[in-house]
Design a protein around this motif. Structure first.
Motif, PDB file in Angstrom:
ATOM      1  N   LYS A  57       0.784  -1.073   0.025  1.00 17.30           N
ATOM      2  CA  LYS A  57       0.041   0.106   0.079  1.00 17.30           C
ATOM      3  C   LYS A  57       0.783   1.078   0.018  1.00 17.30           C
ATOM      4  CE  LYS A  57      -3.911  -1.991   2.301  1.00 17.30           C
ATOM      5  NZ  LYS A  57      -4.744  -2.335   3.605  1.00 17.30           N
ATOM      6  N   LEU A  58       1.840   1.242   0.836  1.00 22.10           N
ATOM      7  CA  LEU A  58       3.011   2.409   1.096  1.00 22.10           C
ATOM      8  C   LEU A  58       3.525   2.670  -0.361  1.00 22.10           C
ATOM      9  CD1 LEU A  58       4.418   4.659   2.380  1.00 22.10           C
ATOM     10  CD2 LEU A  58       6.032   2.865   3.056  1.00 22.10           C
ATOM     11  N   TRP A  59       4.041   1.408  -0.995  1.00 26.69           N
ATOM     12  CA  TRP A  59       4.961   1.927  -2.353  1.00 26.69           C
ATOM     13  C   TRP A  59       3.741   2.063  -3.647  1.00 26.69           C
ATOM     14  CZ3 TRP A  59       9.091   2.918  -0.461  1.00 26.69           C
ATOM     15  CH2 TRP A  59       9.651   1.768   0.593  1.00 26.69           C
ATOM     16  N   LEU A  60       2.486   1.599  -3.493  1.00 27.23           N
ATOM     17  CA  LEU A  60       1.880   2.000  -4.484  1.00 27.23           C
ATOM     18  C   LEU A  60       1.361   3.452  -4.359  1.00 27.23           C
ATOM     19  CD1 LEU A  60      -0.271  -1.203  -4.884  1.00 27.23           C
ATOM     20  CD2 LEU A  60       1.426  -0.285  -6.456  1.00 27.23           C
ATOM     21  N   VAL A  61       1.319   3.761  -3.211  1.00 27.84           N
ATOM     22  CA  VAL A  61       0.733   5.240  -3.121  1.00 27.84           C
ATOM     23  C   VAL A  61       1.775   6.436  -3.529  1.00 27.84           C
ATOM     24  CG1 VAL A  61       0.514   7.206  -1.253  1.00 27.84           C
ATOM     25  CG2 VAL A  61      -0.741   5.020  -0.959  1.00 27.84           C
ATOM     26  N   ILE A  62       3.065   6.008  -3.227  1.00 24.00           N
ATOM     27  CA  ILE A  62       4.361   6.682  -3.531  1.00 24.00           C
ATOM     28  C   ILE A  62       4.313   6.892  -5.171  1.00 24.00           C
ATOM     29  CG2 ILE A  62       6.832   6.985  -3.734  1.00 24.00           C
ATOM     30  CD1 ILE A  62       6.757   5.656  -0.666  1.00 24.00           C
ATOM     31  N   LEU A  63       4.154   5.741  -5.762  1.00 24.25           N
ATOM     32  CA  LEU A  63       4.072   5.404  -7.276  1.00 24.25           C
ATOM     33  C   LEU A  63       3.025   6.244  -7.770  1.00 24.25           C
ATOM     34  CD1 LEU A  63       4.979   4.037  -9.779  1.00 24.25           C
ATOM     35  CD2 LEU A  63       3.621   2.201  -9.193  1.00 24.25           C
ATOM     36  N   VAL A  64       1.835   6.227  -7.406  1.00 22.43           N
ATOM     37  CA  VAL A  64       0.923   7.036  -7.897  1.00 22.43           C
ATOM     38  C   VAL A  64       1.204   8.570  -7.766  1.00 22.43           C
ATOM     39  CG1 VAL A  64      -1.449   7.732  -7.499  1.00 22.43           C
ATOM     40  CG2 VAL A  64      -1.004   5.307  -7.721  1.00 22.43           C
ATOM     41  N   ALA A  65       1.835   8.943  -6.452  1.00 27.12           N
ATOM     42  CA  ALA A  65       1.985  10.338  -6.463  1.00 27.12           C
ATOM     43  C   ALA A  65       3.340  10.725  -7.439  1.00 27.12           C
ATOM     44  CB  ALA A  65       2.571  10.613  -4.938  1.00 27.12           C
ATOM     45  N   LEU A  66       3.966   9.809  -7.590  1.00 24.01           N
ATOM     46  CA  LEU A  66       5.210  10.195  -8.566  1.00 24.01           C
ATOM     47  C   LEU A  66       4.735  10.363 -10.136  1.00 24.01           C
ATOM     48  CD1 LEU A  66       8.049   8.064  -7.462  1.00 24.01           C
ATOM     49  CD2 LEU A  66       8.144  10.423  -7.389  1.00 24.01           C
ATOM     50  N   ILE A  67       3.620   9.450 -10.304  1.00 27.61           N
ATOM     51  CA  ILE A  67       3.209   9.744 -11.694  1.00 27.61           C
ATOM     52  C   ILE A  67       2.304  10.849 -11.879  1.00 27.61           C
ATOM     53  CG2 ILE A  67       1.553   8.667 -13.109  1.00 27.61           C
ATOM     54  CD1 ILE A  67       2.189   5.941 -11.976  1.00 27.61           C
ATOM     55  N   LEU A  68       1.416  11.356 -10.816  1.00 29.93           N
ATOM     56  CA  LEU A  68       0.683  12.476 -11.019  1.00 29.93           C
ATOM     57  C   LEU A  68       1.642  13.606 -11.154  1.00 29.93           C
ATOM     58  CD1 LEU A  68      -2.182  11.521  -8.162  1.00 29.93           C
ATOM     59  CD2 LEU A  68      -2.392  11.632 -10.748  1.00 29.93           C
ATOM     60  N   PHE A  69       2.816  13.621 -10.491  1.00 29.71           N
ATOM     61  CA  PHE A  69       3.710  14.932 -10.394  1.00 29.71           C
ATOM     62  C   PHE A  69       4.104  14.901 -11.753  1.00 29.71           C
ATOM     63  CE2 PHE A  69       8.136  15.932  -9.916  1.00 29.71           C
ATOM     64  CZ  PHE A  69       8.114  17.252  -9.743  1.00 29.71           C
ATOM     65  N   ALA A  70       4.798  13.678 -12.183  1.00 30.76           N
ATOM     66  CA  ALA A  70       5.480  13.904 -13.424  1.00 30.76           C
ATOM     67  C   ALA A  70       4.526  14.039 -14.728  1.00 30.76           C
ATOM     68  CB  ALA A  70       6.232  12.597 -13.567  1.00 30.76           C
ATOM     69  N   TYR A  71       3.123  13.693 -14.527  1.00 27.06           N
ATOM     70  CA  TYR A  71       2.503  13.472 -16.066  1.00 27.06           C
ATOM     71  C   TYR A  71       1.281  14.582 -16.018  1.00 27.06           C
ATOM     72  CZ  TYR A  71       4.917  10.159 -18.385  1.00 27.06           C
ATOM     73  OH  TYR A  71       5.734   9.202 -19.149  1.00 27.06           O
ATOM     74  N   THR A  72       0.710  15.061 -14.593  1.00 24.29           N
ATOM     75  CA  THR A  72      -0.526  15.756 -14.757  1.00 24.29           C
ATOM     76  C   THR A  72      -0.247  17.194 -15.581  1.00 24.29           C
ATOM     77  OG1 THR A  72      -1.020  15.009 -12.486  1.00 24.29           O
ATOM     78  CG2 THR A  72      -2.084  16.999 -13.325  1.00 24.29           C
TER      79      THR A  72
END
Length: 552
Positions: A517-532
């Motif tokens: 759960k922790l690592w997936l939350v960090i992954l989603v945060a990185l994707i949103l930061f990089a692509y939004t």
């Protein structure tokens, strides 16, 4: 030590794994033949028969080897790995595996037929505005959806193991943990290409929409495309971390380090696709630079892996009596194809990784972008480091699943195939790198350059590519012979599925490393930061005629 006491893969699971492996090696043979035809055409001395086009065989080569060989072999290997380390699949989990297999196989057949009919000559990247027949896009969609279904069965078996061993202080089986990481990364990454195909390319090819936003489709592809590289790579790392230590009689250097490296690959796999688009207009340079930085972060788990591997090699070599600084090297089992062939791949990854730094560098990329340097790099990383590791795994995995033995004579042939591959790839890849620095284009057959002096400068390197490619195809024929022997003709017996134990000095594995759960939350945060912001910019600044275009 794992709580699971199984040492063999259940026969029902083995049948499922073998089905995937059969398709993978058929793709290897056909894709390798297409690659051979490519390098012949580029010499300017060979014309394809029966009206077959150069870009047609280029598409066959890229799709069969880059998408089909990899996906099917990876799933066959991962199914066997989970069954071996977490236990036999349930009927539901195995059924999901078979449904996924048939969806992928039907999709592969549909896409392949369209390419062979010259109705989907859109290259491996299938970029718009090149348009393929709608059946090609539907076929690729089935491959992706099938992989989701099959991957779900693997993840469910891991979840079942966690439930069965709830309260245990022991970490989950390392190999199964790695399989789950790879499946999660694949799921997240393929969302990009799924959106592009389902809501842009497929409706466009059906005539339901008039046009697509080309930059948006390319950005969605590369959201997936770079993570695809790690999807290929992580199964090779599974072999390096877990299998090779057992093969050479050593132990896994560190369970924690192995898990951490996979988590870092998960985190840095997806939010870096823009570094493939450094020369494209329409994307703000700030976001390109940010993703270049994120791309370079992958050096950390790569160096962790290199340290872990060579520390394990040295420890084992010294246990066997190796003296001096390099005396341990001579003690390693160089005549064992299960070690020797993947080790060649490890060595190829060194120059391949260096070339990757050039590709991802904001400035140096300008020199090599869209030149044949890029396929040269690709053939060192994927077609050498990754594929040779797959072959090394196949030499013990196939006989384990078929109930046969890797005999001394077959083992020797397997080693010969690795040597041939190394020779052929060294010649071909070096020629590609040099020609790329001289400006030779990435995908062209060079015929449009006519008598230009620049084209004459490339000729020696085109001939070298053909020589190297010929040796590589001979290696493929030797490998196919080995595979056929191991499936049907090798002596009956038992071949080990080697799974290494963790070294006693490794220390306990922190439970945090298994907190998905922790690592997936960090992954989603990185994707949103990089692509939004980049995606908002691309959609809001679409050119005339595409402005206001909707994904649905």
């Amino acid at each position: 030590m794992s709580l699971n006491k199984l040492t063999t893969v259940d026969r029902r699971d083995a049948k499922l794994a073998l089905a995937h492996i059969y398709v993978a090696f058929i793709a290897l043979l056909l894709g390798g033949l297409a690659g051979l035809l490519q390098v012949f055409v580029r010499t300017g001395q060979f014309t394809l028969p029966a009206g077959i086009g150069y870009y047609q065989v280029l598409t066959v080569h890229g799709v069969l080897l880059g998408l089909i060989l990899t996906t099917f072999f990876i799933f066959g290997f991962q199914i066997a790995s989970v069954s071996r380390t977490s236990g036999t699949f349930s009927d539901l989990q195995r059924r999901l595996g078979w449904i996924g297999f048939w969806l992928m196989t039907i999709g592969t057949t549909a896409a392949a037929v369209m390419v062979l009919l010259n109705k989907a000559t859109v290259l491996y990247t299938f970029y718009a505005p090149l348009q393929a027949h709608w059946i090609f896009y539907l076929g690729l969609t089935l491959v992706v959806v099938g992989s989701w279904v099959g991957g779900a069965g693997q993840v469910l078996r891991y979840v079942q193991w966690r439930k069965e061993n709830k309260g245990s202080k022991e970490p989950s089986p390392l190999l199964s943990f790695m399989v789950v990481i790879n499946n999660l990364m694949w799921l997240v990454a393929t969302l990009g290409v799924a959106v592009s195909v389902l809501f842009q390319l497929l409706p466009w090819s059906l005539g339901l929409i008039e046009r697509v936003d080309v930059l948006l489709s390319r950005t969605l592809f590369w959201y997936f495309g770079h993570a695809l590289v790690y999807f290929w790579l992580l199964p090779a790392y599974m072999v390096w971390y877990v299998i090779i230590p057992k093969v050479i009689g050593g132990k896994i250097f560190s369970d924690s380090l192995a898990r951490l490296s996979f988590i870092l690959f998960l985190l840095f796999s997806v939010p870096v696709g823009l570094h493939h688009q450094l020369t494209e207009p329409g994307i703000d340079g700030t976001w390109k630079f940010i993703q270049v930085i994120l791309t370079m972060a992958v050096v950390v788990p790569s160096l962790m892996t290199a340290f872990s591997m060579f520390a394990m090699f040295e420890l084992r070599g010294r246990e066997l009596g190796g003296k001096g600084i390099f005396g341990w090297i001579r003690k390693l089992p160089w005549n064992d194809s299960r070690f020797f062939v993947p080790f060649i791949g490890m060595l190829a990854f060194i120059p391949g990784g260096a070339g990757g730094i050039v590709n991802a560098s904001y400035q140096m990329n300008q020199l090599v972008h869209n030149t044949i340097w890029v396929p040269g790099h690709f053939h060192l990383t994927f077609a050498s480091a990754v594929v040779l590791t797959y072959f090394g795994a196949a030499f013990w995995l196939i006989p384990h699943l078929t109930g046969r033995k890797l005999t001394k004579s077959i083992n020797n042939l397997a080693n010969i195939s690795g040597i041939l591959w190394a020779i052929g790839m060294t010649i071909m890849s070096a020629a590609m790198h040099i020609a790329g620095l001289l400006g030779a284009p990435r995908r062209s057959d060079y015929s449009e350059y006519g008598g230009a002096q620049q084209a004459y400068d490339w000729i020696p390197y085109q001939i070298a590519q053909a020589v190297g490619g010929t040796i590589l195809f001979i290696a493929i024929l030797v490998i196919m012979y080995v595979v056929v022997k191991l499936i049907w003709f090798a002596p009956k017996g038992e071949e080990e599925f080697p799974v290494g134990d963790v070294h006693e000095s490794s220390g306990p594995t922190p439970p945090l490393l298994e907190n998905f759960k922790l690592w997936l939350v960090i992954l989603v945060a990185l994707i949103l930061f990089a692509y939004t912001v980049p995606l908002i910019d691309i959609i809001s600044n679409a050119p005339p005629g595409v402005k206001g275009y909707k994904l649905w």
